[in-house]
Structure formats: C-alpha cells, structure tokens
Design a protein around this motif. Structure first.
Motif, PDB file in Angstrom:
ATOM      1  N   THR A  52     -22.868 -28.163 -56.158  1.00 47.72           N
ATOM      2  CA  THR A  52     -23.933 -29.073 -55.721  1.00 47.72           C
ATOM      3  C   THR A  52     -24.546 -28.510 -54.445  1.00 47.72           C
ATOM      4  N   THR A  53     -25.866 -28.594 -54.368  1.00 42.57           N
ATOM      5  CA  THR A  53     -26.557 -28.146 -53.156  1.00 42.57           C
ATOM      6  C   THR A  53     -27.175 -29.347 -52.466  1.00 42.57           C
ATOM      7  N   LEU A  54     -26.781 -29.551 -51.226  1.00 37.28           N
ATOM      8  CA  LEU A  54     -27.381 -30.615 -50.418  1.00 37.28           C
ATOM      9  C   LEU A  54     -28.306 -29.972 -49.398  1.00 37.28           C
ATOM     10  N   THR A  55     -29.485 -30.558 -49.221  1.00 35.24           N
ATOM     11  CA  THR A  55     -30.386 -30.092 -48.161  1.00 35.24           C
ATOM     12  C   THR A  55     -30.656 -31.245 -47.205  1.00 35.24           C
ATOM     13  N   ASN A  56     -31.270 -30.903 -46.068  1.00 31.11           N
ATOM     14  CA  ASN A  56     -31.468 -31.871 -44.980  1.00 31.11           C
ATOM     15  C   ASN A  56     -30.106 -32.404 -44.491  1.00 31.11           C
ATOM     16  N   VAL A  57     -29.124 -31.505 -44.459  1.00 27.08           N
ATOM     17  CA  VAL A  57     -27.787 -31.878 -43.974  1.00 27.08           C
ATOM     18  C   VAL A  57     -27.806 -31.817 -42.445  1.00 27.08           C
ATOM     19  N   PRO A  58     -27.442 -32.896 -41.767  1.00 30.71           N
ATOM     20  CA  PRO A  58     -27.511 -32.855 -40.297  1.00 30.71           C
ATOM     21  C   PRO A  58     -26.471 -31.915 -39.699  1.00 30.71           C
ATOM     22  N   GLU A  59     -26.854 -31.250 -38.615  1.00 30.33           N
ATOM     23  CA  GLU A  59     -25.939 -30.319 -37.917  1.00 30.33           C
ATOM     24  C   GLU A  59     -25.138 -31.123 -36.896  1.00 30.33           C
ATOM     25  N   ILE A  60     -24.128 -31.814 -37.369  1.00 28.97           N
ATOM     26  CA  ILE A  60     -23.324 -32.660 -36.481  1.00 28.97           C
ATOM     27  C   ILE A  60     -21.845 -32.388 -36.759  1.00 28.97           C
ATOM     28  N   THR A  61     -20.990 -32.776 -35.809  1.00 28.33           N
ATOM     29  CA  THR A  61     -19.582 -32.400 -35.957  1.00 28.33           C
ATOM     30  C   THR A  61     -18.875 -33.217 -37.050  1.00 28.33           C
ATOM     31  N   ASP A  62     -19.415 -34.389 -37.409  1.00 26.37           N
ATOM     32  CA  ASP A  62     -18.810 -35.127 -38.532  1.00 26.37           C
ATOM     33  C   ASP A  62     -18.886 -34.313 -39.832  1.00 26.37           C
ATOM     34  N   ILE A  63     -19.943 -33.538 -39.984  1.00 27.42           N
ATOM     35  CA  ILE A  63     -20.074 -32.710 -41.191  1.00 27.42           C
ATOM     36  C   ILE A  63     -19.056 -31.565 -41.132  1.00 27.42           C
ATOM     37  N   ASP A  64     -18.855 -30.999 -39.936  1.00 28.05           N
ATOM     38  CA  ASP A  64     -17.829 -29.947 -39.782  1.00 28.05           C
ATOM     39  C   ASP A  64     -16.474 -30.495 -40.239  1.00 28.05           C
ATOM     40  N   ALA A  65     -16.183 -31.728 -39.821  1.00 26.14           N
ATOM     41  CA  ALA A  65     -14.875 -32.320 -40.141  1.00 26.14           C
ATOM     42  C   ALA A  65     -14.703 -32.499 -41.656  1.00 26.14           C
ATOM     43  N   LEU A  66     -15.776 -32.884 -42.354  1.00 21.85           N
ATOM     44  CA  LEU A  66     -15.681 -33.047 -43.817  1.00 21.85           C
ATOM     45  C   LEU A  66     -15.537 -31.681 -44.498  1.00 21.85           C
ATOM     46  N   CYS A  67     -16.226 -30.682 -43.960  1.00 19.08           N
ATOM     47  CA  CYS A  67     -16.105 -29.330 -44.538  1.00 19.08           C
ATOM     48  C   CYS A  67     -14.671 -28.823 -44.366  1.00 19.08           C
ATOM     49  N   ASP A  68     -14.050 -29.140 -43.225  1.00 18.37           N
ATOM     50  CA  ASP A  68     -12.649 -28.736 -43.014  1.00 18.37           C
ATOM     51  C   ASP A  68     -11.751 -29.362 -44.083  1.00 18.37           C
ATOM     52  N   ILE A  69     -12.014 -30.618 -44.426  1.00 23.66           N
ATOM     53  CA  ILE A  69     -11.195 -31.287 -45.449  1.00 23.66           C
ATOM     54  C   ILE A  69     -11.402 -30.596 -46.803  1.00 23.66           C
ATOM     55  N   LEU A  70     -12.657 -30.290 -47.123  1.00 22.66           N
ATOM     56  CA  LEU A  70     -12.930 -29.622 -48.409  1.00 22.66           C
ATOM     57  C   LEU A  70     -12.239 -28.257 -48.463  1.00 22.66           C
ATOM     58  N   GLU A  71     -12.343 -27.522 -47.378  1.00 18.85           N
ATOM     59  CA  GLU A  71     -11.743 -26.175 -47.373  1.00 18.85           C
ATOM     60  C   GLU A  71     -10.217 -26.249 -47.477  1.00 18.85           C
ATOM     61  N   TYR A  72      -9.641 -27.297 -46.908  1.00 18.60           N
ATOM     62  CA  TYR A  72      -8.193 -27.510 -46.991  1.00 18.60           C
ATOM     63  C   TYR A  72      -7.759 -27.640 -48.461  1.00 18.60           C
ATOM     64  N   MET A  73      -8.687 -28.125 -49.298  1.00 16.27           N
ATOM     65  CA  MET A  73      -8.374 -28.301 -50.730  1.00 16.27           C
ATOM     66  C   MET A  73      -8.966 -27.161 -51.569  1.00 16.27           C
ATOM     67  N   ASN A  74      -9.271 -26.067 -50.879  1.00 15.86           N
ATOM     68  CA  ASN A  74      -9.752 -24.874 -51.580  1.00 15.86           C
ATOM     69  C   ASN A  74     -11.122 -25.046 -52.241  1.00 15.86           C
ATOM     70  N   VAL A  75     -11.932 -25.891 -51.674  1.00 14.33           N
ATOM     71  CA  VAL A  75     -13.317 -26.030 -52.153  1.00 14.33           C
ATOM     72  C   VAL A  75     -14.142 -25.010 -51.377  1.00 14.33           C
ATOM     73  N   SER A  76     -14.983 -24.284 -52.098  1.00 11.75           N
ATOM     74  CA  SER A  76     -15.779 -23.261 -51.417  1.00 11.75           C
ATOM     75  C   SER A  76     -17.070 -23.887 -50.866  1.00 11.75           C
ATOM     76  N   ILE A  77     -17.376 -23.517 -49.607  1.00  9.29           N
ATOM     77  CA  ILE A  77     -18.534 -24.093 -48.920  1.00  9.29           C
ATOM     78  C   ILE A  77     -19.435 -22.962 -48.459  1.00  9.29           C
ATOM     79  N   THR A  78     -20.718 -23.067 -48.724  1.00 11.06           N
ATOM     80  CA  THR A  78     -21.670 -22.126 -48.132  1.00 11.06           C
ATOM     81  C   THR A  78     -22.635 -22.955 -47.307  1.00 11.06           C
ATOM     82  N   ARG A  79     -22.611 -22.698 -46.000  1.00 14.42           N
ATOM     83  CA  ARG A  79     -23.424 -23.535 -45.120  1.00 14.42           C
ATOM     84  C   ARG A  79     -24.472 -22.674 -44.439  1.00 14.42           C
ATOM     85  N   ALA A  80     -25.727 -23.045 -44.627  1.00  8.96           N
ATOM     86  CA  ALA A  80     -26.805 -22.382 -43.899  1.00  8.96           C
ATOM     87  C   ALA A  80     -27.509 -23.483 -43.127  1.00  8.96           C
TER      88      ALA A  80
END
Ligand code: EPU
Length: 417
Positions: free
Chosen positions: A39-67
């Motif tokens: 899934t591709t999300l756009t207009n994603v805010p650059e805030i630390t709450d998003i960093d925290a969710l990405c950390d959870i996803l990566e902990y479960m081996n979900v691949s994230i590409t963030r631009a």
C-alpha cells in the motif's frame, strides 16, 4: 530535552501549508497490514508518531519505504510478534494493531498503548467490540492477549462515540465473517478516511461519518494508493495563530468543512477570517469578544483545539467559559498561561478566562501535545522571550513546525539541552 526559544509579538505574514492528518495516518498505517500486498500512502505527515508506527511495523518484518511525504508498506514477509511496552507506549494509536493483528492472525499479544496524559484513557470499548465478534481477551500486567477461532460479525452499540474503538471496530470487522453494525460510532473525518482507504482495498464499509457504520466482512483485501486528508487540528492551530498575530496569514491545503465548529466560534468572536475553497486568510485585530465553548465529538468543537483556543480567549474582551467534556486533565496549559499573564481559573472540567490580558515571555513546560501548541501560540503573541521545555510533545503531532513558522516570519529556534 528539546526546548523552543521564541521571541514573541512579531506579525506573521505569508502562507502555511497543512500536512496530512496525524489521527488519520495513525489509523491507516496499522490497517495496511490487512493485506499481503503493498500500500502506498501519500501526504503522510513528518511527525514522530509516524516514526513510532514504522518501528512497530519493522519489528514485525514489514518492509517500509519512506520518502518525503510518502510511505510504501509491504507486509508480504510479515511475522506476528508480541509487541513490547517499549514500542507501544510511544503513542495511543499503537492499539490499532490490536485490531489489525487480530484480523490478520486471529491472535495478538500487545502491551497497553501510550498517549498523552490528558485523562484516564480506558480501552474497554475496543475490548467489548472484540468480544462481541467472538474473541477472548486475557489481560496480565498490561499485556493483552486476544485470540479468536473465528471472527463473526455482530451488532454493537458503543457506550460513547470513541474514536479509537470505532477505528478498531472497522478494522477488525472488515475481516470478520458476515455483517457488523456499529451503533454510536465516532463521526470524525479521520474515520471516513480510514473507511475510504479500506474500501479501496476491497472492504465493504458504509455509513462512516455517521453514527451507524455497516461493515460486511471480506476474505481478501488488496493494496492501494491513498492520499491522506489534511490535518484539521494542525490547520485549526495555525488559524488561531493567525487570529492572534497574523497579517494576511494564509492557511492552505485544508478542508474548511472539517473546521466548521472552530470557524463558527471565531466568527462569533469577531475574528477577521476569509474562508475560501481550500484555504483561509486570517488577520489579527485586538477587538475580539469572549465566547463559551464545550468540547464534543465531531462535528462538535474538537477537544484537540480546546487548549490552543484557550490561548486565544486570553485575548478576548470579557469572560469566557470552556467546558472540557472529553478529558478530565486537559487544562495543564492554563498554569503556564497564567504565569505568562493570563487570568484563568479552573474548576474540574471548566475553565473561566477573563480577558484581555497582555502576555509576557516566561519559561514554561509542555505537558502534552496540544498544551505544547497552546503555549507556542501564547509565546508567539507574548512580549519578550519564552522558553518552552519538553517540546518533544509538539514534534509528535506538528510536522516541520519550526520551518513552517520561520517561513512566515516567526523568531523561533529549536535547541537540545
Ligand atoms: N473512552 C472510554 N473507553 C474507551 C474509549 C474511550 O471510556 O474504550 C473515553 C475516553 O476516556 C475519553 C472519550 O471516551 O474520555 C473519548 O475517547 P476516544 O476513544 O474518542 O479518544 P482516542 O481514540 O483515545 C482520539 C485522538 C485524540 C483525540 C480523541 C477525541 C487519535 C490517535 N487520538 O483519541 O487525539 O483527542 O480521539 O477526539 O486519534 C491528539 O491528537 O492530541 C489527541 C489526543
């Protein structure tokens, strides 16, 4: 600790662009794991709450590409895992993984979510939804283990229109067998955004944005592209700033209908605001009238704008009364506003503000995200220099705030001490 140093009472001129909605993004991201596809999300805010969710996803081996502003989430190699407190305590929205992991694996083990300390924030309504759909819930030392042999749709009436419980219900019911009817659902635009994304993925959700949401469960979902709606709370915060110190301050990329309760109150106060299709233009003046507000779920006056609004009320002529009905501990900012020269008294869920009072710079402490925003507005209005401590809170929810404010003329500096 991060601190902000602000020289106040500088007129702000120019345009501030609003980013994607935090409270939408934090629900959409956990929901993307309902599929195995990207899934591709756009207009994603650059805030630390998003960093925290990405950390959870990566902990479960979900691949994230963030631009910048976009996030591609690929859960094809995902593994279920017990989510530790160190990951879940960073934000409230970590508990949306309760629903998405339960929907995906029929089993989830996760610690209690974090979130701002603004009152007791139980999760009983979410657990009620899970149980109604056939799951069993075990709680030990803040670790929740939730399992179901099968999730089966049901009719559920929430005790109150909880945003979190509505999000969790929609996510879990999307993969349940049969139909779920959710009564007394929250009606926030972020709920509609979630339903829109899930429907693009193949879900069958109707009624989002009303008090009754119908979800017909589906077996499979696909990935999708989704552009997140603008953040109405970020927008509202900058509109309030414009009413305080703006000179033709334009707040753009907004959906004004999402801000009706705020704009109505500002008109009632006599604020100078021009509302256009996707922006508002604000001019400060010092002839504002006191008004009363009562926080409510959408479309009522949002609790997330209550604290910034109190800052504005310190500049209005007369007596204003604020009734905070959602959270019992959302007046911590008033202690510091009083230190800066305001005249606010708080009794239980009511704050009474007498104004106008000139504000002056002080050393103050942010106690939560929207308290931080309230103090920031006060600092930008006040004479002299203000130091705000604990501004990590602010960075959780306002993207590129230093850049956005500096670009319109604010004298603001972020420091680490
Ligand atoms: N409540 C319960 N039981 C529950 C759930 C909620 O008693 O199971 C009560 C809460 O204690 C509160 C009220 O119901 O008094 C409303 O809570 P809700 O569940 O609606 O809030 P939330 O989902 O925890 C979201 C936002 C908050 C925002 C509220 C209200 C996210 C991640 N958080 O919280 O945002 O204040 O809805 O609109 O979406 C913020 O952005 O600063 C923020 C705190």
């Amino acid at each position: 600790m991060k601190i902000l140093e602000i020289e106040g009472n500088v007129p702000l001129i120019g345009t501030i662009g609003i980013g994607g909605a935090k409270n939408s993004a934090v629900a959409l991201i956990p929901a993307t794991i309902l599929t195995n596809n990207k899934t591709t999300l756009t207009n994603v805010p650059e805030i630390t709450d998003i960093d925290a969710l990405c950390d959870i996803l990566e902990y479960m081996n979900v691949s994230i590409t963030r631009a910048s502003g976009s996030l591609v989430i690929d859960p094809s190699k995902m593994e279920n895992a017990v989510l530790p407190d160190s990951l879940t305590n960073k934000l409230r929205a970590s508990y949306y993984f309760m629903a998405s992991l339960l929907a995906r694996y029929k089993h989830v083990a996760i610690h209690f979510p974090g979130g701002c300390n603004i009152g007791s924030r139980p999760i009983d309504q979410t657990l009620k939804v899970f149980r109604a759909l056939g799951a069993s819930v075990k709680e030990e030392e803040f670790l929740f283990t939730i399992s179901a042999e099968e999730l089966i749709g049901n009719e559920i009436t929430l005790d109150m229109p909880s945003v979190g419980a509505t999000v969790n219900a929609i996510i879990v019911a999307t993969k349940a067998k049969g139909t779920t009817i959710l009564n007394n659902a929250a009606r926030e635009p972020e709920i509609v955004d979630l339903a829109n994304m899930l429907n693009k993925m193949g879900a069958k959700i109707t009624g989002a944005g009303t008090s009754t949401v119908k979800i017909i469960g589906v077996d499979n979902l696909d990935g999708c592209f989704h552009n997140i709606i603008p953040d109405r709370i970020e927008a509202g915060t900058y509109i309030l700033l414009g009413v305080l110190v703006g000179t033709y301050l334009c707040i753009e990329n907004i959906i004004p209908e999402h801000l009706t309760a705020l704009l109505d109150k500002l008109h009632e106060m006599g604020a100078d605001i021009e509302v256009n299709q996707d922006n508002v233009v604000v001019n400060a003046h010092d002839n504002l009238t006191a008004v009363d507000i009562k926080t409510q779920g959408y479309p009522g006056f949002p609790t997330d704008l209550q604290q910034p609004f109190v800052t504005l009320l310190t500049q209005a002529r007369g007596k204003s009364e604020v009734n905070e009905t959602i959270y019992e501990n959302r007046f911590m900012n008033t202690i510091y506003l009083n230190k800066m020269g305001a005249n606010i008294s708080v009794k239980e869920r009511f704050a009474t503000i007498l104004g106008p009072n000139k504000l002056h710079g002080e050393e103050v402490v942010a106690t939560d995200l929207r308290a931080a925003a309230s103090l920031l507005l006060a600092a930008l209005k006040a004479d002299g220099k203000t130091v705000i401590k604990n501004v990590e809170y602010l960075l959780r929810g306002y993207e590129e705030i230093i850049e956005k404010l500096s670009n319109v003329g604010a004298k603001i500096e972020l420091k680490e001490i």
